[in-house]
Design a protein around this motif. Structure first.
Motif: not given
Lengths: 596, 596
Positions: A592, A513, A516-517, A579-580, A576-577, A583-589
């Motif tokens: 969100v 990720n 793409p993140a 930060a990795g 923002a990059i 922050a975008l992927m932590a939550l289960a689908d």
């Protein structure tokens, strides 16, 4: 109430002084004869066509196409303008003479496309996609297909389409369902529904040539099972004889936010007769040939719209009197000062100018590199230029279309309430611009293309070349006093660009990720850096030219504005990059959107 | 195809847990009885009205109002919905009982307005401006004017307008030309043309009450010569008897980019009969009373639109299958993964969520402070709250409307090509949102208000109070493990906010352009800082509540997202501020657009 004038002065400045296009073209066998005079003459004529023929139809075009009884009627004047376009020989600008074209370089076509899109972007979609069809046929078509289809596409007797999207898939073409059944004699029966087909049906030409992605009966699933077919609206045999109506029909046209003058069609293929273009199951590569040309074309739509937004906003800022300057009346004889005295109005205007003029260098640099990539005598030079164009294409498309949305926003804002009223035409620019970040690959797709295929998977080849050219530019101008304030920043930023890319690459190895993140922010980071280079080039070129002192100063000041007020956006994107993806992927689908 | 459901869960969370509204209201004599049950009951009923009555009319409303023979026909269903609205007693929610209202607090009205705007922002403009008219009459009207006009405006038998803008002036009301000739008997004859008059004419009520800015014959030039008049569509005498048609008529309605369901009228006053409201030449203060209420109202339009954009984009991201997750198929049983697995889709969604939920705290905090400012028993408490509301109003209006434009953009982008097609309704959200950064004072005007009147000219009074409250929050939560990662950042940022403001103040003394050149970036800087505080409050409140673990985690993760990916935008704005006005102001007016 909404005006456009081809920015010929700045185009000449960019082509002759910034990019030195005549000198570059002189090194290419195919264009050795394309001197400055030819460039200027074509620009002059092209500008006249845009300003006098299609420009005045811009707001009329917003009334839209009409769909009745399976046919599409284009807005008043569009058809006649298309006739003037083909009669003027504009349709085959870059096609070689043996196809009936003018054999002119891509960079000149790029400049002309900017003008078309500034003057009337919706009208411009009718000829636009024919170019992609031509490219696909030229590269992958059988001899008879080239013989039959190229000439009428090149001279504009027919137009072309790209039929990719289906209701359930746009970005993900692996999911497409349209079928191609072999009829045994080289012909195929194409069945399925395609949507969002630009110029899929219209009243401008006798025939329309659809380039259609479909699956053979035994095709593997996914993108490896897609083939490309040519499907004309009226059947054409191998000798080029036009026959009866083919079983392809427009089912409806979309009601869109903007670009109303362009017919966006639902196309139904009901065992329509077609021929395969290229090898079975290799349709995606052919599609990419069309697509890359189309992506630069959409970037040039962004550029044209930025220029149109900027021209109108500037004129309004001089004309509209509202409030007094902060330091006291600047025009005491008027009832109020013109908007141009207000700092934040200037911020919006200068943002538009920075994107328009900087973006012009960027886009035309890319198209000039396309000329080198196609025509340099030396293979290594061709390959290098090709790598540069490939790297810059998602930047041109992504940055200039997003900038078009932003600049249309600013220009509306300068107009205040009048920016929201149809009569003034500023809302049309905003509505038209909105599609450019979506079609021919969303900004997200450009971003993934840039960070993935064009950078990480290419071992940074494109970036290295661009960084090398920036370094060479800095070295060349090391003693140039006019650039003294810009070069250290540019050099430092270029270094950071390389480091940032390496950081992403290093982390990407361990987490799918990461890339793409980072992609979206990397696209903009790269875009702002590239534009900084473009602005430094403009200052250097202005300084070395015999332009007026006012123009030289304006170039310096807009460059200062760009470096001070826009380039720092790159830091935000870098942050923002870095930060990795967490922050975008932590939550289960499912979480969100979870509510209390 | 475009849906909305009142976010009652989150509203309850914000009102009860984050803002502890019932406890605050309990300290205010006028609202001591407004407990949690009343709040919940009103929200529940209000949500039902929005979801069931006006929400389903959202896309129908986009077909627009019709203008025929001087009359305006509102979209199908709008009139009946307005009837249901007044019959339900919603019109007079905050008005005191003696005016026929419900006497409920502003914070509850704010919550209800968010719902109205999320469900149908265009419909919501019809009742919206009546509130401003009520405020102006309540504060400045003579007794008989209050007697005659307040009751029907409060109960929604009549609606109100604010007639400020003229063709040559919007922001700069000092230029306005509409005349008011005294008729000698207390009446005035108002003549002139007003434009952009929201709900200036419609078919919903029997009468319309125009609050009109105009000049007396002997008025001084500029803003010091503006008076306010009440001009009903049908004449009303001092006893409240409704008579003949007044000489005020709608000349046309505007064709706008969006908000089609709202009638934006050209209003012609031809010696129309009116009465002065307040003192001669003091119209601007009365106008500001209307305006401030309207500005918070427009901020709540932004909030409602963000919520609507976010709800639809989220649903689409779960529904639409396209491509596979970067790390491999996440839903291998499906032909492709839903959009929600893609990092950049999540970036756009989480941006929407961060603005929706953080913005809800911000907007409702401001309205709750308005309750304190109006109703606290203690004068010092009232004054303090008033300073806070004044400071926050341009932030609420500026930030939440700009965020609405941004979030509508993201939501369209999530939809890809379908985001551009009218059928899906996402383009309508974008078009509707676009006006919110323009009307009731552009973002530029909010920015000047914040940095000027509300900060530098007030010796930073509002900022100091807000910084004090942030410091108190940090202190209160010093031992809170859930906040350990956020508080140091928040405290540091708050310190920087103060320093940045002082830097601007110091430089502003020597250069009149410093403050207006910094204003826009200062508005956003302040907005992002305030929203960081709101997000920290949400995490604290979630942690302390009995909400589900999933919700608590989501709050933490969205806060992390906000701190990592959105808050760094503040640095960009700070850098742009510190770059100073030179980059904007260096060029002479004539050279901003100079070409080679």
């Amino acid at each position: 109430m909404n005006n456009y004038r081809s920015p010929l002065n700045d185009l000449r400045f960019v082509l002759h002084h910034v990019l030195k296009a005549p000198e570059v073209l002189a090194t290419l066998p195919a264009h050795a004869e394309t001197g400055a005079e030819i460039i200027d003459a074509v620009l002059e004529e092209g500008g006249r066509f845009c300003d006098q023929v299609i420009g005045p139809l811009y707001q009329e075009g917003d009334k839209g196409c009409r769909f009745e009884n399976g046919g599409v009627t284009t807005p008043k004047g569009f058809r006649a303008a298309f006739q003037a376009f083909t009669e003027g020989g504009w349709s085959g600008l870059t096609a070689p003479a043996e196809e009936g074209g003018q054999g002119l370089p891509y960079v000149l076509d790029g400049a002309f496309k900017e003008l078309i899109n500034g003057a009337n972007v919706a009208w411009g979609t009718f000829p636009l996609l024919g170019h992609g069809a031509v490219e696909a046929l030229r590269h992958y078509g059988e001899d008879w297909q080239k013989q039959v289809f190229l000439a009428p596409l090149v001279d504009g007797r027919w137009t072309g389409t790209m039929c990719l999207t289906e209701p359930h898939c746009g970005t993900d073409l692996g999911l497409l369902k349209t079928k191609a059944e072999p009829l045994g004699d080289g012909r195929y029966a194409i069945s399925g529904q395609k949507i969002f087909i630009t110029a899929g049906e219209h009243d401008m030409t006798d025939n329309i040539v659809h380039l259609v992605l479909a699956r053979l009966p035994d095709a593997p699933a996914g993108v490896k099972g897609i083939s490309l077919f040519v499907v004309p609206k009226f059947k054409v045999d191998r000798e080029g004889n036009v026959g009866e109506r083919n079983a392809v029909a427009c089912g409806s046209i979309e009601h869109k936010m903007g670009l109303h003058g362009s017919a966006t069609c639902v196309m139904n293929f009901d065992a329509a007769e077609g021929w395969m273009v290229g090898a079975p199951n290799k349709g995606l590569s052919a599609m990419f040939v069309m697509m890359n040309s189309a992506r630069l074309g959409v970037g040039l739509q962004g550029l044209g719209l930025i220029e149109r937004a900027w021209q109108n906003a500037l004129a309004y800022a001089y004309d509209r009197l509202q409030m007094r300057a902060a330091g006291g009346a600047a025009y005491p004889d008027k009832p109020a000062d013109p908007l141009i005295v207000h700092p934040d109005i200037r911020r919006m205007l200068l943002t538009c100018r920075a994107f328009a003029e900087g973006g012009r260098v960027l886009a035309l640099y890319a198209t000039l590199q396309a000329d080198v990539a196609h025509n340099a005598g030396d293979e290594a030079a061709r390959a290098e230029a090709d790598t540069v164009v490939s790297f810059l294409t998602p930047i041109v498309k992504g940055l200039l279309t997003e900038a078009a949305v932003e600049c249309a926003y600013h220009a509306q804002q300068v107009y205040g309430g009048h920016g929201y009223i149809a009569e003034w035409g500023m809302d049309q620019i905003a509505r038209d611009a909105r599609i450019t970040t979506i079609y021919e690959g969303t900004t997200q797709i450009q971003a993934l293309d840039l960070i993935g295929r064009k950078t990480l998977m290419a071992n940074g080849a494109g970036l290295k070349l661009v960084l090398g050219r920036i370094a060479a530019f800095c070295k060349e101008n090391a003693g140039n006093a006019a650039l003294a304030e810009f070069l250290p920043v540019l050099a430092k930023r270029a270094e950071q660009w390389g480091e940032l890319t390496q950081r992403i690459g290093a982390k990407a190895a361990g987490d799918a990720n990461v890339a793409p993140a980072a992609a979206y922010d990397y696209l903009f980071y790269s875009g702002y850096l590239t534009l900084a280079w473009c602005w430094a080039q403009r200052v250097a070129a202005a300084e070395a030219s015999s332009a007026s002192a006012a123009f030289k100063q304006a170039q310096r000041e807009v460059a200062r504005f760009y470096f001070a007020k826009l380039l720092p956006r790159a830091d935000y994107h870098a942050a923002a990059i870095d930060a990795g993806p967490a922050a975008l992927m932590a939550l289960a689908d499912a979480d969100v959107g979870v509510q209390s």
